[in-house]
Design a protein around this motif. Structure first.
Motif, PDB file in Angstrom:
ATOM      1  N   ASP A  32      62.275   5.163  42.259  1.00 43.24           N
ATOM      2  CA  ASP A  32      61.188   3.952  41.915  1.00 43.24           C
ATOM      3  C   ASP A  32      60.991   4.012  40.338  1.00 43.24           C
ATOM      4  O   ASP A  32      60.644   4.875  39.835  1.00 43.24           O
ATOM      5  CB  ASP A  32      60.010   4.204  42.884  1.00 43.24           C
ATOM      6  N   THR A  33      60.673   2.851  39.817  1.00 43.02           N
ATOM      7  CA  THR A  33      60.144   2.675  38.494  1.00 43.02           C
ATOM      8  C   THR A  33      58.750   3.080  38.542  1.00 43.02           C
ATOM      9  O   THR A  33      58.043   2.963  39.515  1.00 43.02           O
ATOM     10  CB  THR A  33      60.504   1.148  38.309  1.00 43.02           C
ATOM     11  N   ALA A  34      58.398   3.755  37.218  1.00 39.27           N
ATOM     12  CA  ALA A  34      56.880   4.168  37.313  1.00 39.27           C
ATOM     13  C   ALA A  34      56.672   4.069  35.714  1.00 39.27           C
ATOM     14  O   ALA A  34      57.355   4.217  34.977  1.00 39.27           O
ATOM     15  CB  ALA A  34      56.797   5.658  37.643  1.00 39.27           C
ATOM     16  N   LEU A  35      55.262   3.873  35.495  1.00 42.56           N
ATOM     17  CA  LEU A  35      54.789   4.205  34.328  1.00 42.56           C
ATOM     18  C   LEU A  35      54.759   5.578  33.605  1.00 42.56           C
ATOM     19  O   LEU A  35      53.409   6.066  33.986  1.00 42.56           O
ATOM     20  CB  LEU A  35      53.486   3.216  33.977  1.00 42.56           C
ATOM     21  N   ALA A  36      55.651   6.181  33.214  1.00 43.04           N
ATOM     22  CA  ALA A  36      55.540   7.519  32.944  1.00 43.04           C
ATOM     23  C   ALA A  36      56.700   7.790  31.974  1.00 43.04           C
ATOM     24  O   ALA A  36      57.327   6.942  31.343  1.00 43.04           O
ATOM     25  CB  ALA A  36      55.923   8.306  34.194  1.00 43.04           C
ATOM     26  N   ARG A  37      56.815   9.041  31.581  1.00 42.22           N
ATOM     27  CA  ARG A  37      57.856   9.534  30.601  1.00 42.22           C
ATOM     28  C   ARG A  37      58.578  10.735  31.204  1.00 42.22           C
ATOM     29  O   ARG A  37      57.947  11.707  31.639  1.00 42.22           O
ATOM     30  CB  ARG A  37      57.181   9.792  29.430  1.00 42.22           C
ATOM     31  N   PRO A  38      59.606  10.417  31.710  1.00 43.30           N
ATOM     32  CA  PRO A  38      60.695   9.170  31.787  1.00 43.30           C
ATOM     33  C   PRO A  38      60.192   8.294  32.860  1.00 43.30           C
ATOM     34  O   PRO A  38      59.610   8.707  34.029  1.00 43.30           O
ATOM     35  CB  PRO A  38      62.000   9.558  32.189  1.00 43.30           C
TER      36      PRO A  38
END
Lengths: 296, 362
Positions: A32-38
Motif C-alpha cells: 500500500d502507498t504511504a507517506l514515508a521513506r520509501p
C-alpha cells in the motif's frame, strides 16, 4: 565442472538482473502507498524475526491490480500503446525492408560502408537525436521552412506534438533494428535461386514474392519483435514529440510513479505491461527455436 | 598478481585520504551564478559537486527513495512540506547559520505554512506564476487595446479561441494550473480548495478552453515564447523573463512580457534543505550559510532574475531586478497573491486523474 559453471553463468545473470528485480517490483505492487521513506508499506524488517515476516505477508494484497480495472484509463493506455507500437512496427518494416534489400543487392565492397551508415546514428545520444526532431518538426522548424520555401504548402504543418510525430520518432529511432536482421537474412540469400525461378518462367516480381520474401521471413520477424517490444513501453519519444492527447502506458507509468507518488500502483502497471510483453517474447523465442531446429 | 593488488589497494587508500571534503548540492537548472560555486570552494576549501534537476517530482522521488547522496536540495514549498512529513529532512542547526538573520520576515511568514519557523529549510528564491505573452501576436489577434495582465487570455473561451492559432501553452503542473482556473472562475472556496466540487469547477473551466491549448509542458514555453512559436503561456516568472531576454538578444522582432494576473497569482517558494541521510551535513550548513550571505544571495538573484527571501541582500541587487515589479512585485500586487498547500494521497490521485482527463480527453 567447468561445463556446469559455464551453464550457470547465464542463469546467475538472469537471476540477478531479471528475476530479483522483478520479485521486488511484484512485492511493491502488492503493498500500500504511504507517506514515508520509501513511500509504501509494509517494509521488510529482519529485526522482527519470524512474526515480522508473517505480518509482512499478511499485509500484501491484490488491491492495486483491482484498482487498475476500476478506471478505464489504464486499459485505454495499454490499447493505445499496442496500437501505436503495431502501426509503427508496420511502418518501420515498410521503410526498412527496401533499405535492407538495397543493401543486400549492393556491390559487395560497398556493403561494409552501408552497414556503417546504418549503425552510425548510435554514436549520438538517443535523447539528442529525438530532441533534434523537435527542431525539424516544429511550426517554425526546418521541415516547414523547406516546404514553405519551395511552395508545396502555404500554411505551416502542425506535426510536432501530435501522434504523427510519435510515429516518425519511433520509425526513425528503431529503423536500424529492423534493417539489420532483414539485411542479415537477405545477404545469405543464394542468388542462383532467383535465377532458377526466372528460368522456370517467373517474372522478376513474382520471383521476389515467391523466393526472396519467404526466405527473409525470419529476419522480418526478428526485426518486427525488436521494434515492437521497446516501442510499446516507449516513454521518451511520446513525451518529447507527442501531444497531450497521446496516451501511452509509459507516460501513465511515469505519472503514477512521479506525480501520484504511488509506487504500488505504478508497479502494478509495470507488472501487467510485462505480462502483455511476455506473449510476443515467448512467440519470438519459439520462432527462434524452430529456426534453429530447421537449420540444425 | 597479489603484489599488484596490494600496491593498488595502498594507492587507493592513500587516494581516499587525500580527497578533500565534499558537499553535494542538487538545485534547479539555470538557477545560480556559477561564479558563486567557485567562490564557495575558495572560501571553505570544500569541494562542491553541483547537480541540477528540472522537476519537483524527480527530486521528490529521490528524497522518498532515500540514499540520494546529496547534502543540499531545493524543493518547492508544497513538496518540501510533504517530504518533511515523510521524514526526508533533518532539522537545521541554527548555531551553524549565523547569516540566518538576513532572512526577510515577509517571505518567512509565508513559508511558515510549509515549514513552521524554518526548522528544516531556508528560502532560496521565490516567484509568481503568471502570464507570458507575445505582445505583437496577442494584439494582432485581440486588438491593440488587449490587456495582457489577465487570466482571461487563457481561460476565456472567446479570447482563447482567437489566440489558439498562434498557440497557448500551459504548465504541465496541475497544482499550479487548477488554482489559476479556480481564481479565474472566482471560486468561493478559494484557489486552494481541494474538494470534489472545486475540482469539478476547475475541470469545467479547463474543458471549455482545452481545444485551444496546444501543449501542457513546464519548460518548452521558454523557447517557444522567445522564438515566437506561441503567443501566450501560463508560466513561472523568471522563466518568462528569460524568454523575454532571449528574444531581445536574438533581435527577432518578438517582444515577450511577463504580467502578474490581476485576478490573483500563485506565489511559490524554493527552499534549501538538508536530507536526513546527507553524507556531510556539516558542509551542507556551511553552504547554506554561504548562500545566506547578503552579497552572495544578491549575486545569485542578479544573475537569474528571481526574487530571493534575503532582506539584507536587497541593497546589493541591481536596479533591473529590484526595480522590476515582475520580479519584486509592489505591495498591492503582493497582497493579491495566494499560496497553496500540498495535496494528500487520495486528493492527489483525483487531481492527477483529472489532469490526465483534461489533457488526453480520457
Amino acid at each position: 565442472m567447468r561445463r556446469l559453471i559455464l551453464i550457470a553463468i547465464p542463469y546467475v545473470w538472469l537471476l540477478a538482473l531479471f528475476l530479483i528485480p522483478f520479485v521486488i517490483v511484484v512485492k511493491i505492487s502488492l503493498s500500500d502507498t504511504a507517506l514515508a521513506r520509501p513511500p509504501y508499506f509494509p517494509q521488510w524488517d529482519w529485526s522482527l524475526g519470524w512474526a515480522g515476516i508473517k505480518d509482512f505477508f499478511a499485509e500484501l494484497d491484490f488491491e492495486n491490480f483491482w484498482f487498475l480495472t476500476t478506471d478505464d484509463l489504464y486499459w485505454k493506455a495499454y490499447l493505445s500503446s499496442l496500437r501505436i507500437a503495431l502501426i509503427s512496427t508496420l511502418m518501420t518494416l515498410l521503410v526498412g525492408f527496401p533499405i535492407a534489400y538495397g543493401m543486400a543487392r549492393a556491390p559487395e565492397h560497398w556493403r561494409p560502408t552501408l552497414m556503417m551508415l546504418v549503425i552510425l546514428p548510435f554514436w549520438t545520444s538517443f535523447l539528442i537525436r529525438v530532441y533534434s526532431w523537435m527542431g525539424i518538426l516544429s511550426q517554425n522548424g526546418l521541415l516547414n521552412a523547406l516546404l514553405l520555401g519551395i511552395g508545396v504548402i502555404d500554411e505551416p504543418l502542425i506535426i510536432l506534438n501530435t501522434d504523427t510525430a510519435v510515429y516518425i520518432g519511433i520509425v526513425y529511432t528503431y529503423l536500424p533494428f529492423m534493417i539489420l536482421p532483414i539485411y542479415a537474412a537477405l545477404e545469405k540469400l543464394d542468388g542462383s535461386l532467383l535465377e532458377a525461378a526466372e528460368d522456370l518462367g517467373c517474372s522478376r516480381l513474382s520471383a521476389f514474392w515467391l523466393v526472396t520474401v519467404p526466405l527473409s521471413k525470419q529476419g522480418v520477424i526478428a526485426g518486427c519483435f525488436l521494434v515492437f517490444i521497446p516501442a510499446i513501453g516507449e516513454f521518451v519519444i511520446p513525451s518529447l514529440l507527442g501531444g497531450s492527447e497521446t496516451l501511452m502506458i509509459g507516460k501513465v507509468l511515469y505519472e503514477e510513479f512521479f506525480s501520484n507518488r504511488d509506487w504500488p500502483v505504478a508497479s502494478a502497471v509495470a507488472v501487467i505491461l510485462l505480462l502483455i510483453l511476455i506473449i510476443p517474447i515467448v512467440l519470438f523465442q519459439r520462432n527462434q527455436q524452430k529456426q534453429a531446429e530447421a537449420e540444425g | 598478481m597479489s603484489k599488484t593488488l596490494i600496491a593498488l589497494t595502498a594507492a587507493l587508500t592513500v587516494g581516499t585520504a587525500a580527497v578533500a571534503e565534499e558537499v553535494h548540492v542538487y538545485n534547479w537548472s539555470d538557477y545560480i551564478d556559477e561564479e558563486l560555486l567557485a567562490k564557495f570552494e575558495e572560501e571553505t576549501g570544500i569541494e562542491l559537486v553541483y547537480d541540477v534537476f528540472d522537476s519537483n517530482e524527480l527530486l521528490e522521488t529521490k528524497m522518498l527513495a532515500g540514499g540520494s547522496g546529496y547534502d543540499v536540495v531545493v524543493p518547492t514549498g508544497t513538496f518540501l512540506q510533504r517530504q518533511i512529513m515523510a521524514g526526508s529532512f533533518q532539522p537545521l542547526d541554527k548555531s551553524k547559520l549565523p547569516n540566518a538573520g538576513n532572512l526577510w520576515d515577509v517571505i518567512q511568514k509565508r513559508t511558515d505554512v510549509y515549514d513552521p519557523n524554518g526548522e528544516y529549510s531556508i528560502n532560496y528564491m521565490w516567484g509568481t506564476t503568471g502570464i507570458g505573452a507575445n505582445v505583437g501576436k496577442v494584439k494582432e489577434a485581440l486588438g491593440d487595446d488587449a490587456e495582457l495582465n489577465t487570466l482571461s487570455l487563457i481561460f476565456d473561451p472567446a479570447k482563447a479561441e482567437k489566440l489558439a492559432g498562434c498557440g497557448i501553452h500551459l504548465l504541465d503542473a496541475p497544482t499550479e494550473v487548477i488554482p489559476a482556473a479556480l481564481t479565474y472562475a472566482g471560486w468561493e472556496g478559494g484557489p486552494d480548495d481541494k474538494s470534489d466540487e472545486a475540482l469539478a469547477k476547475a475541470e469545467e473551466v479547463l474543458s471549455a478552453v482545452r481545444p485551444y491549448i496546444q501543449k501542457f509542458h513546464s519548460s518548452e514555453y521558454i523557447n517557444a515564447l522567445a522564438n515566437g512559436d506561441i503567443c501566450v503561456a501560463l508560466g513561472w516568472s523568471g522563466d518568462v523573463l528569460q524568454a523575454r531576454d532571449r528574444a531581445a538578444e536574438a533581435d527577432n522582432g518578438v517582444e515577450v512580457t511577463y504580467e502578474v494576473p490581476s485576478e490573483g497569482a500563485l506565489m511559490w517558494f524554493d527552499q534549501m534543505a538538508i536530507p536526513v541521510d546527507a553524507p556531510n551535513p556539516d558542509a551542507a550548513h556551511k553552504f547554506l550559510n554561504f548562500i545566506l550571505d547578503a552579497q552572495n544571495m544578491a549575486a545569485a538573484s542578479n544573475y537569474v532574475y528571481y526574487a530571493n527571501g534575503n532582506k539584507a541582500s536587497q541593497e546589493y541587487l541591481i536596479e533591473d531586478v529590484i526595480g522590476d515589479t515582475a520580479i519584486y512585485p509592489d505591495d498591492a500586487t503582493l497582497e493579491n497573491t495566494y499560496t497553496v498547500t500540498p495535496f494528500g494521497p487520495k486528493e492527489q490521485r483525483s487531481l492527477t486523474r483529472l489532469w490526465t482527463k483534461i489533457k488526453s480527453g480520457t
